[in-house]
Design a protein around this motif. Structure first.
Motif, PDB file in Angstrom:
ATOM      1  N   SER A  43      25.827   5.616 -12.502  1.00 17.77           N
ATOM      2  CA  SER A  43      27.388   6.153 -11.641  1.00 17.77           C
ATOM      3  C   SER A  43      27.787   5.264 -10.361  1.00 17.77           C
ATOM      4  O   SER A  43      28.806   5.244 -10.039  1.00 17.77           O
ATOM      5  N   GLU A  44      26.392   4.892  -9.611  1.00 13.39           N
ATOM      6  CA  GLU A  44      26.795   4.412  -9.118  1.00 13.39           C
ATOM      7  C   GLU A  44      26.861   2.625  -8.994  1.00 13.39           C
ATOM      8  O   GLU A  44      26.961   2.039  -7.911  1.00 13.39           O
ATOM      9  N   THR A  45      26.622   2.356 -10.268  1.00 13.06           N
ATOM     10  CA  THR A  45      27.361   1.019 -10.278  1.00 13.06           C
ATOM     11  C   THR A  45      28.647   0.441 -10.507  1.00 13.06           C
ATOM     12  O   THR A  45      28.544   0.228 -12.395  1.00 13.06           O
ATOM     13  N   THR A  46      29.004   0.178 -10.262  1.00 15.82           N
ATOM     14  CA  THR A  46      30.833   0.658 -10.931  1.00 15.82           C
ATOM     15  C   THR A  46      31.296  -0.147 -10.085  1.00 15.82           C
ATOM     16  O   THR A  46      30.990  -1.284  -9.020  1.00 15.82           O
ATOM     17  N   TYR A  47      32.807  -1.256 -10.128  1.00 15.20           N
ATOM     18  CA  TYR A  47      33.597  -2.405 -10.297  1.00 15.20           C
ATOM     19  C   TYR A  47      34.876  -2.004 -10.593  1.00 15.20           C
ATOM     20  O   TYR A  47      35.740  -0.965 -10.768  1.00 15.20           O
ATOM     21  N   ASP A  48      35.757  -3.289  -9.300  1.00 12.40           N
ATOM     22  CA  ASP A  48      37.103  -3.220  -9.580  1.00 12.40           C
ATOM     23  C   ASP A  48      37.833  -1.531  -9.111  1.00 12.40           C
ATOM     24  O   ASP A  48      38.705  -0.810  -9.446  1.00 12.40           O
ATOM     25  N   GLY A  49      36.897  -0.796  -8.231  1.00 15.78           N
ATOM     26  CA  GLY A  49      37.765   0.290  -7.139  1.00 15.78           C
ATOM     27  C   GLY A  49      37.174   1.807  -8.312  1.00 15.78           C
ATOM     28  O   GLY A  49      37.344   2.452  -8.283  1.00 15.78           O
ATOM     29  N   TYR A  50      36.528   1.388  -9.730  1.00 15.59           N
ATOM     30  CA  TYR A  50      36.003   2.356 -10.497  1.00 15.59           C
ATOM     31  C   TYR A  50      35.112   3.200  -9.739  1.00 15.59           C
ATOM     32  O   TYR A  50      34.311   2.543  -9.470  1.00 15.59           O
TER      33      TYR A  50
ATOM     34  N   GLN B  39      29.808  -7.430  -9.720  1.00 14.51           N
ATOM     35  CA  GLN B  39      30.920  -8.099  -9.318  1.00 14.51           C
ATOM     36  C   GLN B  39      31.137  -9.384 -10.041  1.00 14.51           C
ATOM     37  O   GLN B  39      31.665  -9.885 -10.416  1.00 14.51           O
ATOM     38  N   ARG B  40      30.987  -9.956  -8.796  1.00 13.09           N
ATOM     39  CA  ARG B  40      30.724 -11.189  -8.923  1.00 13.09           C
ATOM     40  C   ARG B  40      30.134 -11.973 -10.183  1.00 13.09           C
ATOM     41  O   ARG B  40      30.638 -13.141 -10.321  1.00 13.09           O
ATOM     42  N   ARG B  41      29.460 -11.750 -10.268  1.00 12.95           N
ATOM     43  CA  ARG B  41      27.386 -12.212 -11.415  1.00 12.95           C
ATOM     44  C   ARG B  41      28.868 -11.914 -12.673  1.00 12.95           C
ATOM     45  O   ARG B  41      28.478 -12.866 -13.856  1.00 12.95           O
ATOM     46  N   ARG B  42      29.214 -10.477 -12.935  1.00 13.50           N
ATOM     47  CA  ARG B  42      30.140  -9.729 -13.812  1.00 13.50           C
ATOM     48  C   ARG B  42      31.325 -11.388 -14.884  1.00 13.50           C
ATOM     49  O   ARG B  42      32.052 -11.395 -15.520  1.00 13.50           O
TER      50      ARG B  42
ATOM     51  N   GLY C  37      34.728 -19.144 -25.687  1.00  8.32           N
ATOM     52  CA  GLY C  37      35.610 -18.333 -27.432  1.00  8.32           C
ATOM     53  C   GLY C  37      35.096 -17.555 -27.239  1.00  8.32           C
ATOM     54  O   GLY C  37      35.365 -16.650 -28.616  1.00  8.32           O
ATOM     55  N   VAL C  38      34.231 -16.554 -26.507  1.00  8.47           N
ATOM     56  CA  VAL C  38      33.258 -15.588 -26.494  1.00  8.47           C
ATOM     57  C   VAL C  38      34.628 -14.076 -26.405  1.00  8.47           C
ATOM     58  O   VAL C  38      35.364 -13.910 -24.783  1.00  8.47           O
ATOM     59  N   ASP C  39      35.396 -13.308 -27.067  1.00  8.67           N
ATOM     60  CA  ASP C  39      35.706 -12.143 -26.811  1.00  8.67           C
ATOM     61  C   ASP C  39      35.445 -10.983 -26.277  1.00  8.67           C
ATOM     62  O   ASP C  39      34.194 -10.246 -26.857  1.00  8.67           O
ATOM     63  N   VAL C  40      34.850 -11.168 -24.587  1.00  8.33           N
ATOM     64  CA  VAL C  40      34.059 -10.116 -24.110  1.00  8.33           C
ATOM     65  C   VAL C  40      35.060  -9.435 -23.267  1.00  8.33           C
ATOM     66  O   VAL C  40      36.761  -9.902 -22.769  1.00  8.33           O
ATOM     67  N   THR C  41      34.743  -8.171 -22.891  1.00  8.81           N
ATOM     68  CA  THR C  41      35.927  -7.418 -21.768  1.00  8.81           C
ATOM     69  C   THR C  41      34.966  -6.927 -20.559  1.00  8.81           C
ATOM     70  O   THR C  41      33.671  -6.609 -21.033  1.00  8.81           O
ATOM     71  N   PRO C  42      35.552  -7.146 -19.437  1.00  6.91           N
ATOM     72  CA  PRO C  42      34.283  -7.324 -18.260  1.00  6.91           C
ATOM     73  C   PRO C  42      34.322  -5.640 -18.503  1.00  6.91           C
ATOM     74  O   PRO C  42      35.242  -4.743 -17.908  1.00  6.91           O
ATOM     75  N   PRO C  43      33.020  -5.397 -17.958  1.00 12.93           N
ATOM     76  CA  PRO C  43      32.949  -3.956 -18.003  1.00 12.93           C
ATOM     77  C   PRO C  43      33.346  -3.225 -16.157  1.00 12.93           C
ATOM     78  O   PRO C  43      32.848  -4.009 -15.689  1.00 12.93           O
ATOM     79  N   LYS C  44      33.783  -2.222 -16.393  1.00 13.31           N
ATOM     80  CA  LYS C  44      33.829  -1.430 -14.550  1.00 13.31           C
ATOM     81  C   LYS C  44      32.064  -0.821 -14.437  1.00 13.31           C
ATOM     82  O   LYS C  44      32.852   0.085 -13.084  1.00 13.31           O
TER      83      LYS C  44
ATOM     84  N   TYR D 278      25.659  -5.026 -17.684  1.00 14.81           N
ATOM     85  CA  TYR D 278      25.787  -5.697 -18.802  1.00 14.81           C
ATOM     86  C   TYR D 278      27.260  -5.667 -19.306  1.00 14.81           C
ATOM     87  O   TYR D 278      28.010  -5.545 -18.488  1.00 14.81           O
ATOM     88  N   ILE D 279      26.950  -6.595 -20.080  1.00 15.51           N
ATOM     89  CA  ILE D 279      28.219  -7.428 -20.693  1.00 15.51           C
ATOM     90  C   ILE D 279      27.312  -7.639 -21.677  1.00 15.51           C
ATOM     91  O   ILE D 279      26.845  -7.620 -22.792  1.00 15.51           O
ATOM     92  N   TRP D 280      28.601  -6.570 -22.896  1.00 18.55           N
ATOM     93  CA  TRP D 280      28.315  -6.831 -24.095  1.00 18.55           C
ATOM     94  C   TRP D 280      29.616  -7.321 -25.255  1.00 18.55           C
ATOM     95  O   TRP D 280      30.524  -7.126 -24.776  1.00 18.55           O
ATOM     96  N   ALA D 281      28.582  -8.192 -25.571  1.00 17.87           N
ATOM     97  CA  ALA D 281      29.445  -9.505 -26.483  1.00 17.87           C
ATOM     98  C   ALA D 281      29.307  -9.197 -27.729  1.00 17.87           C
ATOM     99  O   ALA D 281      28.408  -9.482 -28.233  1.00 17.87           O
ATOM    100  N   PRO D 282      30.218 -10.005 -28.522  1.00 17.95           N
ATOM    101  CA  PRO D 282      30.127 -10.405 -30.021  1.00 17.95           C
ATOM    102  C   PRO D 282      29.270 -11.486 -30.272  1.00 17.95           C
ATOM    103  O   PRO D 282      29.471 -12.157 -29.502  1.00 17.95           O
TER     104      PRO D 282
END
Ligand code: PLP
Length: 386
Positions: A208-215, A299-302, A313-320, A324-328
């Motif tokens: 809960s304390e590790t969030t980005y983009d103001g979330y 956030q910078r690393r993300r 070419g990997v379709d990835v959504t930056p997490p809030k 972790y980054i979760w990618a196909p």
């Protein structure tokens, strides 16, 4: 000599296996970059270390800890929950320290499951949600988290006989491994289901304390009725760079916490009180600035990793939230494990196969952001060059 059938049912823990492989490669002189385990690379914040140093020198911390928890720790957790989430907790009955969230989650299985009982477990999910019930001699029923549902489980898809036998439910938002934040309305729906079917909800609040983009992530206990049906496991591991300290708390339903205590006092002898005092210091408002600073780093690393993956070419959504980054998995690999094995062998980069987090994680891989920027970039570069 033979291991119990319960133990034989579960695979070796992914990261224990990976550790062995990494060590062998490093011993052979190969420069392995590990983006596997989510273990913060930066030190514990200085005021926490200073508080711990004082606490270690204090002889009142040197004896067996109170398993129920030192008053300062219980009060600090309650004050943090009031300040951060607007949740009122009675430090006497609704807060107890745990030797890390992992211990707590596992022991909840022993405390609440009998043979033929079921724990509903998010899939993909932290491996203990599925392994814990098996080790307790019960069953895990996996609830797929689908991307198109914002990684919410579909409660209507749970078979009625499974729901009948369900005693526990494990949820976790911000979510490991998908990085998803809690979908709108899910916690409310969970409270409804849990009270209709007498299920204890365990919300694993490791991120809960590790969030980005103001979330700003909520606590499950903010949901009306949540304390009647659930507990939350709050860990200091990730938000405070304290993985090695084993410092967490279970908060919420007093009856459930009393049962956990009864189980736990028969299993372990509590969390070192020096660590409890350090944990209490970590939760004060003056530490918020350190947490914010750490989130800016992640956030910078993300962004750096997501940009590089997209370019590849990997379709990835930056997490809030989460680290972790979760990618196909790219086309052409029969499984996520096969891709990760390929990446380790050809690029000496460790990434985690989605299948290790449950069958529904198959087809994805997870990158942990707990590596310095230059090494992260180098790792992504190696992936791109494959
Ligand atoms: C979702 C989740 N829960 C719990 C844990 C473990 O936390 P702790 O270090 O407090 O045992 C982790 C660690 O990766 C996690 O990702």
């Amino acid at each position: 000599m033979r291991a119990s059938k319960r133990l034989q049912q579960i695979p070796p823990y992914l990261f224990a296996e990976l550790e062995r492989k990494i060590e062998a490669k490093r011993a052979a002189g190969i420069d392995v970059i590990s983006l596997g385990i989510g273990d913060p690379d930066m030190p514990t914040y200085e005021p926490i270390v200073a508080a711990a140093q004082r606490a270690v020198a204090d002889p009142t911390t040197h004896q067996y800890p109170s398993n129920r928890g030192r008053r300062e720790f219980r009060e600090a957790v309650a004050a943090f929950y009031a300040r951060r989430f607007g949740v009122t907790l009675d430090p006497e009955t609704e807060v107890m320290p745990a030797i890390g969230a992992k211990e707590c989650i596992f022991n909840l299985n022993l405390a609440f499951l009998d043979p033929a009982d079921v724990a509903l477990a998010a899939d993909p999910g932290y491996p203990v949600y599925a392994g814990g019930p098996l080790l307790a001699g019960a069953e895990a029923a996996l609830m797929p988290l689908e991307p198109e549902r914002g990684f919410a489980p579909d409660f209507s898809a749970i078979a009625p006989d499974v729901l009948e036998r369900a005693r526990l439910m494990f949820l976790n938002y911000p979510n490991n491994p998908t990085g998803a934040i809690v979908p709108e309305g899910l916690f409310e729906e969970t409270v409804g289901l849990a009270s209709d079917h007498d299920v204890l909800v365990v919300h694993d609040n490791a991120y809960s304390e590790t969030t980005y983009d103001g979330y700003v992530a909520p606590s499950f206990l903010q949901t009306p009725g949540a304390k009647e049906v659930g507990v939350e496991v709050f860990s200091l591991s990730k938000g405070y760079n304290m993985t090695g300290w084993r410092c967490a708390a279970i908060v919420g339903n007093a009856d459930a916490i009393a049962d956990y205590w009864r189980l736990k006092s028969n299993v372990d002898s509590g969390l070192f009180e020096g660590v409890q005092l350090a944990g209490a210091a970590a939760l004060g408002p003056e530490l918020d600035v350190h947490v914010k600073g750490m989130n800016a780093v992640y956030q910078r690393r993300r962004d750096l990793v997501c940009d590089a993956l997209r370019q590849a070419g990997v379709d990835v959504t930056p997490p809030k939230g989460t680290i972790y980054i979760w990618a196909p998995v790219p086309e052409g690999f029969e499984s996520a494990a096969a891709y990760c094995e390929h990446v380790l062998e050809q690029a000496a980069v460790v990434i985690s196969p989605g299948g290790a987090y449950g069958p529904n994680g198959e087809g994805f891989f997870r990158i942990s952001l707990t590596t310095p920027d230059d090494r992260l970039l180098e790792a992504v570069e190696r992936l791109r060059a494959l």
